[in-house]
Write a protein that holds these residues in place. Structure first.
Motif, PDB file in Angstrom:
ATOM      1  N   LEU A 361       0.809  -1.215   0.000  1.00  0.00           N
ATOM      2  CA  LEU A 361       0.000   0.000   0.000  1.00  0.00           C
ATOM      3  C   LEU A 361       0.848   1.272   0.000  1.00  0.00           C
ATOM      4  CD1 LEU A 361      -2.996   0.418  -0.230  1.00  0.00           C
ATOM      5  CD2 LEU A 361      -3.135   0.643   2.255  1.00  0.00           C
ATOM      6  N   PRO A 362       1.955   1.357   0.755  1.00  0.00           N
ATOM      7  CA  PRO A 362       2.802   2.559   0.643  1.00  0.00           C
ATOM      8  C   PRO A 362       3.326   2.801  -0.764  1.00  0.00           C
ATOM      9  CG  PRO A 362       3.309   1.387   2.670  1.00  0.00           C
ATOM     10  CD  PRO A 362       2.380   0.507   1.890  1.00  0.00           C
ATOM     11  N   ASP A 363       3.703   1.727  -1.490  1.00  0.00           N
ATOM     12  CA  ASP A 363       4.154   1.889  -2.872  1.00  0.00           C
ATOM     13  C   ASP A 363       3.042   2.450  -3.752  1.00  0.00           C
ATOM     14  OD1 ASP A 363       6.649   0.888  -2.242  1.00  0.00           O
ATOM     15  OD2 ASP A 363       6.121  -1.174  -2.777  1.00  0.00           O
ATOM     16  N   THR A 404       2.720   5.490   8.221  1.00  0.00           N
ATOM     17  CA  THR A 404       3.995   6.190   8.042  1.00  0.00           C
ATOM     18  C   THR A 404       4.075   6.800   6.641  1.00  0.00           C
ATOM     19  OG1 THR A 404       5.078   4.674   9.594  1.00  0.00           O
ATOM     20  CG2 THR A 404       6.494   5.919   8.096  1.00  0.00           C
ATOM     21  N   ALA A 405       3.616   6.054   5.645  1.00  0.00           N
ATOM     22  CA  ALA A 405       3.626   6.570   4.280  1.00  0.00           C
ATOM     23  C   ALA A 405       2.671   7.759   4.135  1.00  0.00           C
ATOM     24  CB  ALA A 405       3.237   5.457   3.300  1.00  0.00           C
ATOM     25  N   VAL A 406       1.525   7.708   4.801  1.00  0.00           N
ATOM     26  CA  VAL A 406       0.584   8.833   4.761  1.00  0.00           C
ATOM     27  C   VAL A 406       1.228  10.083   5.352  1.00  0.00           C
ATOM     28  CG1 VAL A 406      -1.583   9.722   5.703  1.00  0.00           C
ATOM     29  CG2 VAL A 406      -1.505   7.419   4.736  1.00  0.00           C
ATOM     30  N   ARG A 407       1.934   9.910   6.473  1.00  0.00           N
ATOM     31  CA  ARG A 407       2.603  11.070   7.087  1.00  0.00           C
ATOM     32  C   ARG A 407       3.686  11.633   6.170  1.00  0.00           C
ATOM     33  NH1 ARG A 407       1.831   7.685  11.721  1.00  0.00           N
ATOM     34  NH2 ARG A 407       0.448   8.712  13.253  1.00  0.00           N
ATOM     35  N   ALA A 408       4.417  10.750   5.486  1.00  0.00           N
ATOM     36  CA  ALA A 408       5.460  11.222   4.569  1.00  0.00           C
ATOM     37  C   ALA A 408       4.843  12.010   3.410  1.00  0.00           C
ATOM     38  CB  ALA A 408       6.266  10.035   4.044  1.00  0.00           C
ATOM     39  N   LEU A 410       1.998  13.548   3.510  1.00  0.00           N
ATOM     40  CA  LEU A 410       1.441  14.771   4.091  1.00  0.00           C
ATOM     41  C   LEU A 410       2.532  15.826   4.254  1.00  0.00           C
ATOM     42  CD1 LEU A 410      -1.006  16.195   5.317  1.00  0.00           C
ATOM     43  CD2 LEU A 410      -0.451  15.117   7.515  1.00  0.00           C
ATOM     44  N   ASP A 411       3.706  15.409   4.691  1.00  0.00           N
ATOM     45  CA  ASP A 411       4.824  16.360   4.796  1.00  0.00           C
ATOM     46  C   ASP A 411       5.198  16.926   3.433  1.00  0.00           C
ATOM     47  OD1 ASP A 411       4.900  15.925   7.510  1.00  0.00           O
ATOM     48  OD2 ASP A 411       6.508  14.429   7.416  1.00  0.00           O
ATOM     49  N   GLN A 412       5.160  16.085   2.411  1.00  0.00           N
ATOM     50  CA  GLN A 412       5.493  16.546   1.072  1.00  0.00           C
ATOM     51  C   GLN A 412       4.481  17.580   0.577  1.00  0.00           C
ATOM     52  OE1 GLN A 412       8.280  15.751  -0.766  1.00  0.00           O
ATOM     53  NE2 GLN A 412       7.529  17.387  -2.103  1.00  0.00           N
ATOM     54  N   ILE A 413       3.213  17.362   0.872  1.00  0.00           N
ATOM     55  CA  ILE A 413       2.186  18.331   0.474  1.00  0.00           C
ATOM     56  C   ILE A 413       2.374  19.632   1.240  1.00  0.00           C
ATOM     57  CG2 ILE A 413      -0.301  18.797   0.519  1.00  0.00           C
ATOM     58  CD1 ILE A 413      -0.776  15.863  -0.081  1.00  0.00           C
ATOM     59  N   HIS A 414       2.733  19.537   2.528  1.00  0.00           N
ATOM     60  CA  HIS A 414       3.014  20.760   3.294  1.00  0.00           C
ATOM     61  C   HIS A 414       4.122  21.569   2.634  1.00  0.00           C
ATOM     62  CE1 HIS A 414       1.243  19.000   7.265  1.00  0.00           C
ATOM     63  NE2 HIS A 414       0.315  19.425   6.431  1.00  0.00           N
ATOM     64  N   ASP A 415       5.187  20.887   2.204  1.00  0.00           N
ATOM     65  CA  ASP A 415       6.292  21.594   1.549  1.00  0.00           C
ATOM     66  C   ASP A 415       5.834  22.227   0.238  1.00  0.00           C
ATOM     67  OD1 ASP A 415       7.918  20.790   3.604  1.00  0.00           O
ATOM     68  OD2 ASP A 415       8.776  19.077   2.538  1.00  0.00           O
ATOM     69  N   THR A 416       5.018  21.496  -0.509  1.00  0.00           N
ATOM     70  CA  THR A 416       4.526  22.033  -1.788  1.00  0.00           C
ATOM     71  C   THR A 416       3.680  23.274  -1.570  1.00  0.00           C
ATOM     72  OG1 THR A 416       4.532  19.817  -2.790  1.00  0.00           O
ATOM     73  CG2 THR A 416       3.149  21.496  -3.834  1.00  0.00           C
ATOM     74  N   VAL A 417       2.765  23.209  -0.609  1.00  0.00           N
ATOM     75  CA  VAL A 417       1.885  24.349  -0.337  1.00  0.00           C
ATOM     76  C   VAL A 417       2.686  25.542   0.175  1.00  0.00           C
ATOM     77  CG1 VAL A 417      -0.030  25.160   1.099  1.00  0.00           C
ATOM     78  CG2 VAL A 417      -0.121  22.878   0.054  1.00  0.00           C
TER      79      VAL A 417
END
Length: 458
Positions: A361-363, A404-408, A410-417
């Motif tokens: 699922l993370p992949d 853990t993958a969801v949090r990763a 989510l962090d990427q979206i935070h950086d994008t925004v």
């Protein structure tokens, strides 16, 4: 699933994706019928009730030739029109949606059946036309009444089929229906491949005695034959572990799996290694394109391609991207209930002999979120839909790797925004609220959305 049934499904998937088999069968059936029915026409007519005989064709040879010539000539024109519409549809799907969706159109049974009917009717009319004879000094006239009547009925049916085909094509190029079809096919593949998977843990590491097994051909790994794989492992007294997934690209002479002996390593045997590689190659279906037969991630790849193509400057259709991500979210949530893991094949002693890797699922989450997040960075509606997707997956999945993958992501979206300077204050506030809802879902809470029904759904 029974191995023979799986082989049948693999072969059926290959035939369904080709445009010519059903039309070719229609032509062959028309040839057979066009030869057999005129020969038996007089005999069969004698057994028909009088009320039905009165509705058969009653014209002479010239009238029969005219009817059949009109049917044959018009049908070949209509067939050319049908082929043209099909090609235009394929071009539209390739340029506006994704070239990987062409398979969805070519395997469409309505398109194949329409072409089979039109070509079959044309062929049948030509075959019957050759049997009609006029009165001469040496032979009597012959008009196969039943055969000509059947040609007339097939011609009328073809006209109705053409109308239905036009309506069908219009529906097929609607993106909502196309996305739904891809999602349904992917969900069916996931259920078929994952519902019977074993939950015991595969070996955590490759044995030090493991040897790489190289591919014998180049192409996409589209399917595997479980029975043949297990037989190859048992014959070689080996444990085989795949390093690739179904859907990955294999390159000839490069390793795609590892094998190690059950017993302590013996002297190297090149003949045995070659026999194992040959047997494994026979158990693999390798082709030039991916299919939905056993490839769980292919449907998500198609949906992601549609979303990315919709975000391109040439198309600029974020609503389609939002809809594609919504379908991808539904598939990911369904997969969360199955928890994809490596598929294991056991011998008669219940020992693991083959470990077939599958994307977890993370992949799959990375596959769906990464590219739309990158190409849709400037569109707040895309970021909002991605946050909604993460929230839905976090709620449905309970395992730590997925969270853990969801949090990763989510962090990427935070950086994008954070890198966007043109978002309004309201858009930034809304994205922060959605981010908080993702955190709540990770903690097992589904918080009500005060703005339910807004643009996250497109």
């Amino acid at each position: 699933m029974n191995p023979s049934r799986r082989r049948w499904q693999t072969a059926w998937e290959e035939w369904r994706a080709r445009l010519w088999p059903l039309p070719a069968l229609g032509v062959i059936a028309a040839v057979v019928l066009g030869i057999a029915l005129p020969r038996a026409d007089a005999t069969l007519t004698a057994y028909l009730p009088e009320a039905l005989i009165g509705h058969l064709f009653t014209g002479g040879p010239e009238a029969a030739r005219t009817v059949l010539s009109v049917i044959a000539g018009s049908l070949i024109t209509v067939t050319a029109l049908t082929f043209s519409l099909t090609v235009v549809t394929l071009q539209l799907a390739s340029s506006q949606f994704s070239p990987r969706l062409l398979r969805t159109f070519t395997r469409d049974p309505a398109v194949q059946a329409t072409l089979a009917l039109l070509l079959g009717t044309f062929t049948y009319a030509v075959m019957v036309l050759r049997t009609i004879r006029s009165d001469t000094a040496t032979q009597s006239g012959f008009v196969p009444q039943l055969s000509v009547t059947l040609a007339f009925l097939l011609g009328l049916t073809s006209v109705v089929a053409l109308i239905g085909f036009l309506a069908h094509v219009v529906g097929q190029i609607r993106i909502e229906r196309l996305l739904q079809r891809v999602a349904d096919d992917t969900a069916a593949t996931a259920r078929r491949m994952l519902q019977h998977q074993q939950r015991d843990c595969p070996p955590s590491a490759v044995s030090p005695d493991a040897k790489p097994v190289t591919a014998q051909r180049t192409g996409f790994l589209t399917a595997v034959d479980d029975r043949a794989l297990l037989a190859a492992a048992v014959d070689a007294a080996m444990v085989i572990r795949f390093d690739c997934h179904v859907g990955d690209w294999l390159v000839q002479a490069t390793p795609f799996a590892h094998a190690w002996p059950l017993a302590p390593a013996a002297a190297a045997d090149q003949a045995a290694d070659q026999r194992l590689a040959t047997n494994l190659d026979a158990a693999l279906t390798i082709g030039p394109e991916r299919t939905t037969d056993q490839d769980v991630s292919f449907g998500l790849r198609q949906l992601t391609d549609v979303a990315v193509r919709a975000l391109s400057p040439g198309i600029n259709d974020p609503t389609t991207a939002v809809h594609a991500l919504a379908h991808a979210s539904a598939i990911l949530c369904d997969l969360a209930t199955h928890r994809p893991s490596p598929r294991l094949l056991h011998d008669q002693d219940e020992r693991v002999r083959v470990i077939i890797a599958q994307p977890d699922l993370p992949d799959l989450l990375e596959l769906v979120v990464a590219q739309p997040g990158r190409y849709g960075a400037a569109e707040p509606a895309i970021q909002a839909r991605l946050l909604a997707l993460l929230r839905e997956v976090a709620w449905c999945a309970t395992d730590l790797p997925t969270h853990t993958a969801v949090r990763a992501q989510l962090d990427q979206i935070h950086d994008t925004v954070a890198r966007q300077q043109h978002y309004t204050v309201a858009e930034q506030a809304r994205l922060r609220r959605l981010s908080g809802q993702v955190h709540a879902a990770l903690g097992g809470r589904w918080e009500p959305d005060p703005e339910a029904g807004d643009q996250t759904g497109g």
